[in-house]
Design a protein around this motif. Structure first.
Motif, PDB file in Angstrom:
ATOM      1  N   VAL A 254     -67.537   9.277 -50.969  1.00  0.00           N
ATOM      2  CA  VAL A 254     -68.920   8.826 -51.114  1.00  0.00           C
ATOM      3  C   VAL A 254     -69.241   7.867 -49.970  1.00  0.00           C
ATOM      4  CG1 VAL A 254     -70.581   7.666 -52.612  1.00  0.00           C
ATOM      5  CG2 VAL A 254     -68.720   9.026 -53.619  1.00  0.00           C
ATOM      6  N   TYR A 255     -70.259   8.196 -49.184  1.00  0.00           N
ATOM      7  CA  TYR A 255     -70.701   7.372 -48.069  1.00  0.00           C
ATOM      8  C   TYR A 255     -71.965   6.631 -48.502  1.00  0.00           C
ATOM      9  CZ  TYR A 255     -67.501  10.260 -45.325  1.00  0.00           C
ATOM     10  OH  TYR A 255     -66.376  10.892 -44.857  1.00  0.00           O
ATOM     11  N   VAL A 256     -71.962   5.319 -48.350  1.00  0.00           N
ATOM     12  CA  VAL A 256     -73.051   4.486 -48.849  1.00  0.00           C
ATOM     13  C   VAL A 256     -73.704   3.741 -47.693  1.00  0.00           C
ATOM     14  CG1 VAL A 256     -73.721   2.697 -50.495  1.00  0.00           C
ATOM     15  CG2 VAL A 256     -71.739   4.158 -50.985  1.00  0.00           C
ATOM     16  N   ALA A 257     -75.013   3.874 -47.558  1.00  0.00           N
ATOM     17  CA  ALA A 257     -75.787   3.099 -46.585  1.00  0.00           C
ATOM     18  C   ALA A 257     -76.229   1.811 -47.259  1.00  0.00           C
ATOM     19  CB  ALA A 257     -77.007   3.899 -46.113  1.00  0.00           C
ATOM     20  N   THR A 275     -74.543 -16.981 -46.007  1.00  0.00           N
ATOM     21  CA  THR A 275     -74.268 -16.436 -44.680  1.00  0.00           C
ATOM     22  C   THR A 275     -75.046 -15.144 -44.513  1.00  0.00           C
ATOM     23  OG1 THR A 275     -72.339 -15.202 -45.476  1.00  0.00           O
ATOM     24  CG2 THR A 275     -71.939 -17.438 -44.613  1.00  0.00           C
ATOM     25  N   ASP A 276     -75.102 -14.656 -43.312  1.00  0.00           N
ATOM     26  CA  ASP A 276     -75.763 -13.386 -43.023  1.00  0.00           C
ATOM     27  C   ASP A 276     -74.920 -12.231 -43.554  1.00  0.00           C
ATOM     28  OD1 ASP A 276     -77.911 -11.916 -41.655  1.00  0.00           O
ATOM     29  OD2 ASP A 276     -76.307 -11.203 -40.341  1.00  0.00           O
ATOM     30  N   HIS A 277     -75.565 -11.262 -44.193  1.00  0.00           N
ATOM     31  CA  HIS A 277     -74.879 -10.075 -44.703  1.00  0.00           C
ATOM     32  C   HIS A 277     -75.500  -8.851 -44.022  1.00  0.00           C
ATOM     33  CE1 HIS A 277     -72.625 -11.854 -48.225  1.00  0.00           C
ATOM     34  NE2 HIS A 277     -73.412 -12.860 -47.855  1.00  0.00           N
ATOM     35  N   PRO A 278     -74.969  -8.467 -42.856  1.00  0.00           N
ATOM     36  CA  PRO A 278     -75.580  -7.386 -42.079  1.00  0.00           C
ATOM     37  C   PRO A 278     -75.381  -6.015 -42.707  1.00  0.00           C
ATOM     38  CG  PRO A 278     -73.562  -8.131 -41.040  1.00  0.00           C
ATOM     39  CD  PRO A 278     -73.819  -9.063 -42.177  1.00  0.00           C
ATOM     40  N   GLY A 279     -76.172  -5.053 -42.264  1.00  0.00           N
ATOM     41  CA  GLY A 279     -76.081  -3.684 -42.756  1.00  0.00           C
ATOM     42  C   GLY A 279     -74.766  -3.032 -42.370  1.00  0.00           C
ATOM     43  N   ARG A 280     -74.361  -2.044 -43.172  1.00  0.00           N
ATOM     44  CA  ARG A 280     -73.087  -1.373 -42.932  1.00  0.00           C
ATOM     45  C   ARG A 280     -73.070  -0.033 -43.660  1.00  0.00           C
ATOM     46  NH1 ARG A 280     -69.649  -5.514 -46.901  1.00  0.00           N
ATOM     47  NH2 ARG A 280     -70.339  -4.572 -48.858  1.00  0.00           N
ATOM     48  N   VAL A 281     -72.006   0.728 -43.421  1.00  0.00           N
ATOM     49  CA  VAL A 281     -71.702   1.933 -44.186  1.00  0.00           C
ATOM     50  C   VAL A 281     -70.347   1.739 -44.844  1.00  0.00           C
ATOM     51  CG1 VAL A 281     -71.048   4.371 -44.020  1.00  0.00           C
ATOM     52  CG2 VAL A 281     -73.087   3.547 -42.844  1.00  0.00           C
ATOM     53  N   SER A 282     -70.251   2.024 -46.130  1.00  0.00           N
ATOM     54  CA  SER A 282     -68.980   1.971 -46.848  1.00  0.00           C
ATOM     55  C   SER A 282     -68.575   3.378 -47.268  1.00  0.00           C
ATOM     56  CB  SER A 282     -69.084   1.085 -48.091  1.00  0.00           C
ATOM     57  OG  SER A 282     -69.234  -0.269 -47.735  1.00  0.00           O
ATOM     58  N   VAL A 283     -67.263   3.617 -47.264  1.00  0.00           N
ATOM     59  CA  VAL A 283     -66.702   4.886 -47.710  1.00  0.00           C
ATOM     60  C   VAL A 283     -65.917   4.610 -48.993  1.00  0.00           C
ATOM     61  CG1 VAL A 283     -65.306   6.889 -47.092  1.00  0.00           C
ATOM     62  CG2 VAL A 283     -66.464   5.578 -45.289  1.00  0.00           C
ATOM     63  N   LEU A 284     -66.291   5.283 -50.077  1.00  0.00           N
ATOM     64  CA  LEU A 284     -65.681   5.061 -51.378  1.00  0.00           C
ATOM     65  C   LEU A 284     -64.988   6.330 -51.865  1.00  0.00           C
ATOM     66  CD1 LEU A 284     -68.631   3.253 -53.234  1.00  0.00           C
ATOM     67  CD2 LEU A 284     -66.972   2.260 -51.651  1.00  0.00           C
ATOM     68  N   ALA A 285     -63.914   6.149 -52.590  1.00  0.00           N
ATOM     69  CA  ALA A 285     -63.299   7.263 -53.303  1.00  0.00           C
ATOM     70  C   ALA A 285     -64.151   7.611 -54.517  1.00  0.00           C
ATOM     71  CB  ALA A 285     -61.882   6.897 -53.726  1.00  0.00           C
ATOM     72  N   ALA A 286     -63.812   8.719 -55.174  1.00  0.00           N
ATOM     73  CA  ALA A 286     -64.608   9.179 -56.312  1.00  0.00           C
ATOM     74  C   ALA A 286     -64.547   8.228 -57.493  1.00  0.00           C
ATOM     75  CB  ALA A 286     -64.143  10.572 -56.741  1.00  0.00           C
ATOM     76  N   ASP A 287     -63.563   7.300 -57.491  1.00  0.00           N
ATOM     77  CA  ASP A 287     -63.493   6.304 -58.563  1.00  0.00           C
ATOM     78  C   ASP A 287     -64.096   4.965 -58.152  1.00  0.00           C
ATOM     79  OD1 ASP A 287     -61.630   5.347 -56.767  1.00  0.00           O
ATOM     80  OD2 ASP A 287     -59.967   5.253 -58.194  1.00  0.00           O
ATOM     81  N   GLY A 288     -64.732   4.930 -56.974  1.00  0.00           N
ATOM     82  CA  GLY A 288     -65.377   3.717 -56.500  1.00  0.00           C
ATOM     83  C   GLY A 288     -64.519   2.828 -55.641  1.00  0.00           C
TER      84      GLY A 288
END
Length: 353
Positions: A254-257, A275-288
């Protein structure tokens, strides 16, 4: 192209050898889109791919659909003078194109060539949720929703389930998920205002996995909620930040914007950002389980591989990832980044094989 190295081991994650996950590596192609003369836009709100891996962009200013081949070559455009506020874009397994118009409270369905098929919702007519946005807001305008309502009040995104049913996130002026038949008949709705299970503060992105689970980006609650097809709460993934959209690849990754939350801004669940929390992409397994992340830098957020305002995401049959951004609406217009960074709207991450 620049390299994004995301293949590594995962300390603390124990799984059988046969179930070990290899997270792919990518090369970023920030200048992938080849805009022809006379074609322009200021935001890319949504991205989707069809059965032939052609790439469709839902853009703003002007609002329309642009079509490209895998190499970024321009193929055509349609949708002029139709949309009020481009937002979510989905292409189903049958190559139907679902365009979510946030400003028009409707979802228009087209063929790949732009011929109309059907419309969900009544264009120009918002459902009654008592939504009355009057700034200033403590966290977000969605706090001005008084009660949940029917379809739609500033709807956001749509997902197609394996059985063809349609699930709509109805977020900016509502707090619900709506379930429709493939023919557009409303089956049920669920969601309340709040931070508990089945409650939302801006359901924004939505996807269905191969098992038929419904994954909802509960954006301003900083989580992804998982439901059965009939709306029963299953789980929540909280190690995400303002999730805007998600895409699931053939492996089930699962790819999350995830959207930028600047220092001093607030979250409904985490309070004020110190603090600043900049944008990113996270990659998750099917269990999160979080397997990897990229971007997430405050300096040089406009550079290749980094993000200003990730808003939409898609994965093609080759495993390549496309990330759409809305720098003008989110960051340039309020003065957070300079106008010179306005070309940071779509990036392709090419999967290595």
């Amino acid at each position: 192209m620049s390299s994004i190295d995301t293949e590594r081991s995962f300390p603390g994650i124990e799984m059988p050898v046969e179930n070990l996950i290899t997270v792919p590596r990518f090369d970023v192609s920030a200048d992938w889109e080849h805009l022809p003369a006379g074609v322009s836009h200021r935001d890319v709100t949504g991205v989707a791919v069809d059965s032939q891996d052609r790439v469709y962009l839902f853009v703003r200013f002007p609002h329309r659909i642009l079509i490209y081949d895998r190499d970024g070559g321009f193929l055509g455009a349609w949708g002029d003078d139709i949309f009020t506020m481009a937002h979510g874009l989905t292409i189903g397994p049958d190559d139907r194109v679902y365009c979510v118009d946030n400003g028009d409270h409707s979802i228009r369905v087209f063929t790949l060539a732009g011929d109309p098929i059907m419309t969900l919702g009544v264009p120009g007519q918002a459902s009654d949720t008592g939504y009355d946005p009057k700034p200033p807001f403590d966290v977000h305008a969605c706090e001005c929703i008084a009660y949940p309502g029917g379809p739609f009040n500033r709807c956001t995104n749509l997902a197609v389930a394996p059985n063809g049913e349609l699930f709509v996130a109805d977020g900016y002026g509502n707090c619900r998920v709506h379930r429709f038949s493939a023919d557009g008949d409303l089956i049920q709705s669920w969601g309340e205002i709040g931070t508990g299970p089945g409650e939302f503060h801006l359901p924004h992105g939505i996807a269905c996995d191969a098992a038929g689970r419904v994954l909802v980006c509960d954006r301003e609650n900083d989580r992804i909620q998982i439901f059965s097809a009939d709306g029963a709460f299953i789980d929540q993934w909280t190690d995400v930040q303002r999730p805007c959209d998600l895409a699931i690849d053939a492996q089930g990754l699962v790819y999350v914007a995830e959207l930028w939350r600047p220092k001093g801004k607030k979250s409904f669940v985490h309070g004020e950002m110190q603090t600043d929390h900049p944008g990113r992409v996270s990659v998750l397994a099917a269990d999160g389980t979080v397997l990897d992340r990229w971007g997430g830098v405050s300096e040089g957020r406009h550079l290749p591989g980094n993000f200003i305002a990730p808003h939409g995401i898609a994965v093609d049959s080759h495993g390549d990832v496309y990330v759409a951004e809305v720098p003008y609406s989110f960051a340039i217009r309020p003065g957070w980044v300079p106008e010179a960074h306005g070309d940071h709207q779509i990036q392709k991450f090419v999967r290595r094989h």
